[in-house]
Design an enzyme around this catalytic site. Structure first.
Site, PDB file in Angstrom:
ATOM      1  N   LYS A  14      47.103  52.526 -21.955  1.00 54.23           N
ATOM      2  CA  LYS A  14      46.835  52.594 -20.286  1.00 54.23           C
ATOM      3  C   LYS A  14      45.616  53.449 -20.024  1.00 54.23           C
ATOM      4  O   LYS A  14      45.058  53.305 -19.005  1.00 54.23           O
ATOM      5  CB  LYS A  14      47.913  53.092 -19.598  1.00 54.23           C
ATOM      6  CG  LYS A  14      48.390  54.607 -19.852  1.00 54.23           C
ATOM      7  CD  LYS A  14      49.539  54.915 -19.076  1.00 54.23           C
ATOM      8  CE  LYS A  14      50.591  56.286 -19.144  1.00 54.23           C
ATOM      9  NZ  LYS A  14      49.306  57.353 -19.009  1.00 54.23           N
ATOM     10  N   ARG A  89      56.285  59.494 -12.067  1.00 58.78           N
ATOM     11  CA  ARG A  89      57.171  59.764 -13.185  1.00 58.78           C
ATOM     12  C   ARG A  89      58.789  59.626 -12.994  1.00 58.78           C
ATOM     13  O   ARG A  89      59.383  59.344 -14.150  1.00 58.78           O
ATOM     14  CB  ARG A  89      57.077  61.045 -13.883  1.00 58.78           C
ATOM     15  CG  ARG A  89      55.673  61.071 -14.601  1.00 58.78           C
ATOM     16  CD  ARG A  89      55.451  62.384 -15.694  1.00 58.78           C
ATOM     17  NE  ARG A  89      54.351  62.316 -16.224  1.00 58.78           N
ATOM     18  CZ  ARG A  89      53.912  61.863 -17.569  1.00 58.78           C
ATOM     19  NH1 ARG A  89      54.844  60.912 -17.788  1.00 58.78           N
ATOM     20  NH2 ARG A  89      52.785  61.935 -17.861  1.00 58.78           N
ATOM     21  N   ARG A 123      47.668  58.308 -35.129  1.00 64.30           N
ATOM     22  CA  ARG A 123      46.711  59.340 -34.520  1.00 64.30           C
ATOM     23  C   ARG A 123      46.176  60.400 -35.486  1.00 64.30           C
ATOM     24  O   ARG A 123      47.278  61.014 -36.102  1.00 64.30           O
ATOM     25  CB  ARG A 123      46.921  59.671 -33.046  1.00 64.30           C
ATOM     26  CG  ARG A 123      47.446  58.414 -32.035  1.00 64.30           C
ATOM     27  CD  ARG A 123      47.484  58.974 -30.733  1.00 64.30           C
ATOM     28  NE  ARG A 123      48.303  59.811 -30.476  1.00 64.30           N
ATOM     29  CZ  ARG A 123      48.941  60.285 -29.073  1.00 64.30           C
ATOM     30  NH1 ARG A 123      48.258  59.333 -28.125  1.00 64.30           N
ATOM     31  NH2 ARG A 123      49.786  61.002 -28.994  1.00 64.30           N
ATOM     32  N   ARG A 156      48.639  65.623 -34.089  1.00 64.08           N
ATOM     33  CA  ARG A 156      49.058  66.409 -33.284  1.00 64.08           C
ATOM     34  C   ARG A 156      50.358  67.046 -33.382  1.00 64.08           C
ATOM     35  O   ARG A 156      51.250  66.208 -33.987  1.00 64.08           O
ATOM     36  CB  ARG A 156      48.705  65.735 -31.851  1.00 64.08           C
ATOM     37  CG  ARG A 156      47.590  65.016 -32.033  1.00 64.08           C
ATOM     38  CD  ARG A 156      47.473  64.561 -30.476  1.00 64.08           C
ATOM     39  NE  ARG A 156      46.149  63.466 -30.327  1.00 64.08           N
ATOM     40  CZ  ARG A 156      45.551  63.465 -29.324  1.00 64.08           C
ATOM     41  NH1 ARG A 156      45.836  63.647 -28.150  1.00 64.08           N
ATOM     42  NH2 ARG A 156      44.015  62.555 -29.316  1.00 64.08           N
ATOM     43  N   ARG A 167      59.919  61.075 -26.009  1.00 68.05           N
ATOM     44  CA  ARG A 167      59.024  60.623 -24.969  1.00 68.05           C
ATOM     45  C   ARG A 167      59.271  59.206 -24.433  1.00 68.05           C
ATOM     46  O   ARG A 167      59.386  59.159 -23.170  1.00 68.05           O
ATOM     47  CB  ARG A 167      57.637  60.888 -25.314  1.00 68.05           C
ATOM     48  CG  ARG A 167      57.098  62.211 -25.556  1.00 68.05           C
ATOM     49  CD  ARG A 167      55.680  62.501 -25.435  1.00 68.05           C
ATOM     50  NE  ARG A 167      55.055  61.889 -26.562  1.00 68.05           N
ATOM     51  CZ  ARG A 167      54.705  62.372 -27.695  1.00 68.05           C
ATOM     52  NH1 ARG A 167      54.844  63.250 -28.004  1.00 68.05           N
ATOM     53  NH2 ARG A 167      53.735  61.468 -28.585  1.00 68.05           N
TER      54      ARG A 167
END
Length: 220
Positions: A14, A89, A123, A156, A167
């Site tokens: 997004k 949210r 990532r 990360r 999440r």
């Protein structure tokens, strides 16, 4: 003027689509997460409160989030419109927005959980210069080494399977149900986020009713 909200799980793309809309339409990209991070880095009172909440594993209260969004929109620096990212949210935040502001479309980037997990676990971040890499789409020339500064590439801290699953669970239980409010108003635009970024964007433009144009470079 265009007023959009963009929703989707982290790693769903997004941010890329928001940037493309921002660039083409002159929109202001308003990321609630970026506003929180700026406050933390700038050592504001709000930043200190957010930092304490996050450290305690708590969510930022709805009234605080709503105040942040209201204050940002009241700056009125969005002459051509805005795209709101990271908000709402939950249902209470969605109700607040719909009672207070207009919305032309809520853009949902739809990506299966297994694809999101693969993307996020791929990532990497340069430990020296901070440049982002992705082992699927943006690999370094030498494995584990930054192309720019030669720094070591690291994951990360919260890019691990357990954190990602948490999440995803939070999104499905709290954020996804807010879509019903926008669906009832005929505001949902849903696109398949598993496709290449330029294909996703062309389909997004089509559903938003934007004028036809040529292809764009892949922004991933």
């Amino acid at each position: 003027m265009h007023k959009y909200i963009i929703m989707g799980v982290q790693g769903g793309g997004k941010g890329t689509q928001a940037r493309l809309l921002q660039q083409e339409l002159g929109l202001v990209h308003i990321s609630v997460g970026d506003i929180f991070r700026w406050n933390i880095q700038s050592h504001t009172k709000l930043g200190a409160r957010i930092k304490r909440l996050v450290a305690a594993g708590q969510l930022v209260p709805d009234d605080v989030v709503e105040d942040v969004v209201r204050a940002r929109l009241e700056q009125h620096d969005w002459n051509y419109g805005f795209i709101l990212d990271g908000f709402p949210r939950n249902r209470a935040q969605a109700e607040f927005y719909l009672e207070s502001y207009d919305c032309d479309a809520l853009i949902q980037i739809d990506v299966p959980d297994e694809v999101v997990l693969e993307r996020i676990l791929s990532r990497r971040l340069c430990s020296k210069c901070g440049l982002d890499y992705n082992l699927i789409h943006h690999r370094p020339a030498a494995p584990g080494v930054c192309d720019v500064c030669g720094g070591a590439l690291v994951s990360r801290p919260d890019d691990n399977p357990e954190a990602v699953q948490a999440r995803l669970g939070d999104y499905h239980t709290k954020t996804a149900p807010t879509l019903e409010l926008f669906l009832n108003k005929g505001l949902i635009v849903r696109v398949d986020g598993t496709l290449p970024a330029d294909t996703v964007y062309q389909e997004l433009r089509r559903q938003l009713g934007l004028p036809a144009r040529g292809g764009i470079a892949n922004a991933d």
